[in-house]
Design a protein around this motif. Structure first.
Motif, mmCIF file in Angstrom:
data_model
loop_
_atom_site.group_PDB
_atom_site.id
_atom_site.type_symbol
_atom_site.label_atom_id
_atom_site.label_comp_id
_atom_site.label_asym_id
_atom_site.label_seq_id
_atom_site.Cartn_x
_atom_site.Cartn_y
_atom_site.Cartn_z
ATOM 1 N N ARG A 84 0.737 -0.911 0.019
ATOM 2 C CA ARG A 84 0.484 0.035 -0.181
ATOM 3 C C ARG A 84 0.862 0.882 -0.012
ATOM 4 N NH1 ARG A 84 -0.315 2.060 5.658
ATOM 5 N NH2 ARG A 84 -0.128 0.683 6.921
ATOM 6 N N HIS A 85 1.592 0.764 0.415
ATOM 7 C CA HIS A 85 2.954 2.145 0.636
ATOM 8 C C HIS A 85 3.423 2.372 -0.955
ATOM 9 C CE1 HIS A 85 4.450 1.187 4.638
ATOM 10 N NE2 HIS A 85 3.549 2.033 5.136
ATOM 11 N N LEU A 86 3.351 1.502 -1.909
ATOM 12 C CA LEU A 86 4.094 2.019 -3.242
ATOM 13 C C LEU A 86 2.629 2.272 -4.553
ATOM 14 C CD1 LEU A 86 6.617 -1.473 -3.444
ATOM 15 C CD2 LEU A 86 6.775 0.980 -3.034
ATOM 16 N N GLN A 87 1.476 1.511 -3.360
ATOM 17 C CA GLN A 87 0.398 1.999 -4.269
ATOM 18 C C GLN A 87 -0.167 3.942 -4.340
ATOM 19 O OE1 GLN A 87 -2.019 -0.927 -2.395
ATOM 20 N NE2 GLN A 87 -2.080 -1.646 -4.443
ATOM 21 N N LEU A 88 0.407 4.282 -2.673
ATOM 22 C CA LEU A 88 0.363 5.490 -2.240
ATOM 23 C C LEU A 88 1.095 6.166 -3.581
ATOM 24 C CD1 LEU A 88 -0.930 7.499 -0.506
ATOM 25 C CD2 LEU A 88 0.482 7.806 0.857
ATOM 26 N N MET A 89 2.497 5.687 -3.346
ATOM 27 C CA MET A 89 4.062 6.933 -4.071
ATOM 28 C C MET A 89 3.478 6.506 -5.804
ATOM 29 S SD MET A 89 5.999 7.640 -2.473
ATOM 30 C CE MET A 89 6.952 8.176 -2.990
ATOM 31 N N MET A 90 2.814 5.761 -5.887
ATOM 32 C CA MET A 90 1.756 5.291 -7.314
ATOM 33 C C MET A 90 0.999 6.654 -7.742
ATOM 34 S SD MET A 90 3.520 3.403 -9.450
ATOM 35 C CE MET A 90 2.656 2.711 -11.297
ATOM 36 N N ALA A 91 0.067 6.619 -6.914
ATOM 37 C CA ALA A 91 -1.086 7.146 -6.770
ATOM 38 C C ALA A 91 -0.751 8.779 -6.551
ATOM 39 C CB ALA A 91 -2.133 7.285 -5.881
ATOM 40 N N LEU A 92 0.068 9.029 -6.112
ATOM 41 C CA LEU A 92 1.059 10.363 -5.717
ATOM 42 C C LEU A 92 1.597 10.966 -6.777
ATOM 43 C CD1 LEU A 92 1.951 10.625 -1.674
ATOM 44 C CD2 LEU A 92 0.680 11.627 -2.882
ATOM 45 N N SER A 93 1.934 10.054 -7.298
ATOM 46 C CA SER A 93 2.831 10.689 -8.672
ATOM 47 C C SER A 93 1.853 11.210 -9.991
ATOM 48 C CB SER A 93 3.918 9.032 -9.098
ATOM 49 O OG SER A 93 2.695 7.489 -9.751
ATOM 50 N N GLU A 94 1.356 10.482 -10.146
ATOM 51 C CA GLU A 94 -0.042 11.197 -10.803
ATOM 52 C C GLU A 94 -0.412 12.585 -10.784
ATOM 53 O OE1 GLU A 94 -2.533 7.697 -11.659
ATOM 54 O OE2 GLU A 94 -0.283 6.443 -12.442
ATOM 55 N N THR A 95 -1.308 12.543 -9.251
ATOM 56 C CA THR A 95 -1.493 13.584 -8.787
ATOM 57 C C THR A 95 -1.232 14.677 -7.578
ATOM 58 O OG1 THR A 95 -2.402 12.419 -6.787
ATOM 59 C CG2 THR A 95 -3.882 11.813 -8.420
ATOM 60 N N GLU A 96 0.165 14.275 -7.653
ATOM 61 C CA GLU A 96 0.443 15.171 -6.792
ATOM 62 C C GLU A 96 0.309 16.053 -5.374
ATOM 63 O OE1 GLU A 96 2.804 18.002 -8.955
ATOM 64 O OE2 GLU A 96 3.671 16.778 -10.111
ATOM 65 N N SER A 97 -1.213 15.685 -5.240
ATOM 66 C CA SER A 97 -2.193 15.795 -4.036
ATOM 67 C C SER A 97 -2.783 14.116 -3.235
ATOM 68 C CB SER A 97 -3.686 15.837 -4.764
ATOM 69 O OG SER A 97 -4.540 16.001 -4.143
ATOM 70 N N LEU A 98 -1.923 15.007 -1.792
ATOM 71 C CA LEU A 98 -3.060 13.741 -1.608
ATOM 72 C C LEU A 98 -4.080 13.357 -1.181
ATOM 73 C CD1 LEU A 98 -1.023 11.742 0.789
ATOM 74 C CD2 LEU A 98 -1.320 13.504 2.644
ATOM 75 N N ARG A 99 -5.150 14.319 -1.216
ATOM 76 C CA ARG A 99 -5.972 13.974 -0.939
ATOM 77 C C ARG A 99 -6.720 13.526 -2.414
ATOM 78 N NH1 ARG A 99 -11.121 16.820 1.099
ATOM 79 N NH2 ARG A 99 -9.027 17.887 2.137
ATOM 80 N N SER A 100 -6.462 13.808 -3.393
ATOM 81 C CA SER A 100 -7.119 12.941 -5.242
ATOM 82 C C SER A 100 -6.022 12.012 -5.159
ATOM 83 C CB SER A 100 -6.343 13.271 -5.987
ATOM 84 O OG SER A 100 -6.827 15.181 -6.034
ATOM 85 N N ALA A 101 -4.556 11.539 -4.583
ATOM 86 C CA ALA A 101 -4.395 10.579 -3.845
ATOM 87 C C ALA A 101 -5.080 9.524 -3.605
ATOM 88 C CB ALA A 101 -2.125 10.004 -3.844
ATOM 89 N N ALA A 102 -5.768 10.065 -2.246
ATOM 90 C CA ALA A 102 -6.500 9.091 -1.230
ATOM 91 C C ALA A 102 -7.859 8.773 -1.835
ATOM 92 C CB ALA A 102 -6.737 10.022 0.150
ATOM 93 N N ASP A 103 -8.475 9.284 -2.475
ATOM 94 C CA ASP A 103 -9.941 9.266 -3.110
ATOM 95 C C ASP A 103 -9.519 8.097 -4.457
ATOM 96 O OD1 ASP A 103 -11.100 10.811 -1.579
ATOM 97 O OD2 ASP A 103 -10.847 12.899 -3.399
ATOM 98 N N GLU A 104 -8.798 7.951 -4.926
ATOM 99 C CA GLU A 104 -7.727 7.211 -5.929
ATOM 100 C C GLU A 104 -8.001 5.811 -5.052
ATOM 101 O OE1 GLU A 104 -4.682 6.092 -9.393
ATOM 102 O OE2 GLU A 104 -5.296 8.465 -8.806
ATOM 103 N N LEU A 105 -7.682 6.039 -3.852
ATOM 104 C CA LEU A 105 -6.938 4.456 -3.056
ATOM 105 C C LEU A 105 -8.432 4.261 -2.639
ATOM 106 C CD1 LEU A 105 -3.229 4.834 -2.526
ATOM 107 C CD2 LEU A 105 -4.705 3.660 -4.604
ATOM 108 N N ALA A 106 -8.857 4.999 -2.466
ATOM 109 C CA ALA A 106 -10.359 5.089 -1.750
ATOM 110 C C ALA A 106 -9.626 4.616 -0.122
ATOM 111 C CB ALA A 106 -11.527 3.196 -1.885
ATOM 112 N N MET A 107 -9.108 5.657 0.047
ATOM 113 C CA MET A 107 -9.013 5.498 1.825
ATOM 114 C C MET A 107 -9.334 7.055 1.812
ATOM 115 S SD MET A 107 -4.478 4.825 0.945
ATOM 116 C CE MET A 107 -3.583 5.140 2.917
ATOM 117 N N THR A 108 -8.900 7.242 3.085
ATOM 118 C CA THR A 108 -9.059 8.217 4.141
ATOM 119 C C THR A 108 -8.549 9.112 3.883
ATOM 120 O OG1 THR A 108 -8.477 8.289 6.336
ATOM 121 C CG2 THR A 108 -11.501 7.356 5.607
#
Length: 307
Positions: A15-39
């Motif tokens: 999940r740490h690496l999934q978060l990094m992948m999402a952040l590489s695309e969004t550069e936003s923690l909120r958007s990355a959290a939404d993409e991964l269905a996390m708060t």
């Protein structure tokens, strides 16, 4: 301070690496959290865990979002490799389930293509019809870079001089000489005897781009012979383009002798007796020393060694 390797192995989670992948695309923690269905608090906690695990700050926070540090960029790059490997694992498992034995991506310089690779591929396809093989023919600098970027599994070529190669292994296969070639019926064949290099320099030449080893040999030949190099050149590493240009013009080209002999046997080109002073370093089997070799890749390696 960067954490020890055993600490990273114990604490790093997918999940740490999934978060990094999402952040590489969004550069936003909120958007990355939404993409991964996390708060967002859960995403913030996961990122903090990852930074503690690595022992480095991975992002700089600012009003418009997050910007990766040099450490963050490195982690994102390796995260992409991990997920690419997982995709390949899934494909390999599905292939095994379907009765296939996998796929292998081969890169090669020109010299081994007509004989060595042809023999290897024909034998492998006879023995393993469902083995998927892709072949890329190019210069060594292009192929080695593709190997290091996980776009190829094997390269039959050379490690270019000065190229960073700590993660590569090299096993010598064969040497190769070079030949100057032209179309059959070229005016250069009308005169008796061996043409001199300064005579040949008056024609247009087809040459490989810098920094290929073959181009270095051509430049070395003119330099050591104290002959001005051709003023008219076409740069290409494509054998198809080279053969087409030779067929329709009075251009000259330089090819590995094995390639020249192959196409000469088909009456496509003819070799000129004028020798080149230099000789290419041996080509060989190049692999990533820090990567697992798949069963399909191992089959190809063994076939190349046997051939």
């Amino acid at each position: 301070m960067i954490a020890p390797a055993n600490t990273i192995r114990k604490r790093l989670r997918l999940r740490h690496l999934q978060l990094m992948m999402a952040l590489s695309e969004t550069e936003s923690l909120r958007s990355a959290a939404d993409e991964l269905a996390m708060t967002q608090p859960a995403a913030t906690k996961a990122l903090k865990e990852l930074e503690d695990t690595m022992g480095a700050s991975l992002f700089v926070r600012h009003a418009r979002g997050m910007q990766a540090t040099v450490y963050g960029e490195a982690v994102m790059r390796y995260a992409r490799v991990v997920f690419e490997d997982l995709d390949e694992l899934r494909e390999e498992l599905a292939a095994i389930e379907a009765g296939d034995i996998g796929k292998v991506r081969i890169g090669a310089v020109m010299a081994p293509a007509p004989e060595l690779l042809t023999k290897v591929i024909v034998q492998l396809k006879d023995a393993h019809p469902r083995l998927h093989i892709t072949v890329q023919i190019d210069t060594s600098d292009v192929l080695v870079q593709a190997l290091q970027q996980d776009q190829l599994d094997i390269v039959v070529g050379r490690i270019p001089y000065g190229f960073p190669a700590n993660d590569l292994s090299f096993e010598t296969l064969a040497e190769e000489a070079l030949a100057i070639v032209a179309r059959p019926g070229h005016p250069v064949f009308e005169s008796a005897g061996r043409p001199k290099l300064d005579e040949l320099a008056g024609y247009a030449w087809i040459v490989q781009p810098h920094p290929s080893p073959m181009r270095e040999i051509i430049d070395q030949t003119f330099r050591e012979s104290r002959v001005a190099p051709p003023v008219s050149t076409v740069e290409t590493s494509s054998i198809l383009t080279t053969l087409s240009l030779l067929r329709d013009s009075d251009m000259l080209a330089v090819l590995p002798s094995s390639v020249a002999d192959y196409y000469a046997s088909l009456d496509t080109i003819a070799s000129i007796a004028t020798p080149l002073r230099g000789r290419l370093a041996p080509y060989g089997l190049i692999l990533r020393s820090n990567r697992r070799i798949s069963p399909a890749t191992q089959l190809v390696i063994e076939a190349i060694r046997a051939a």
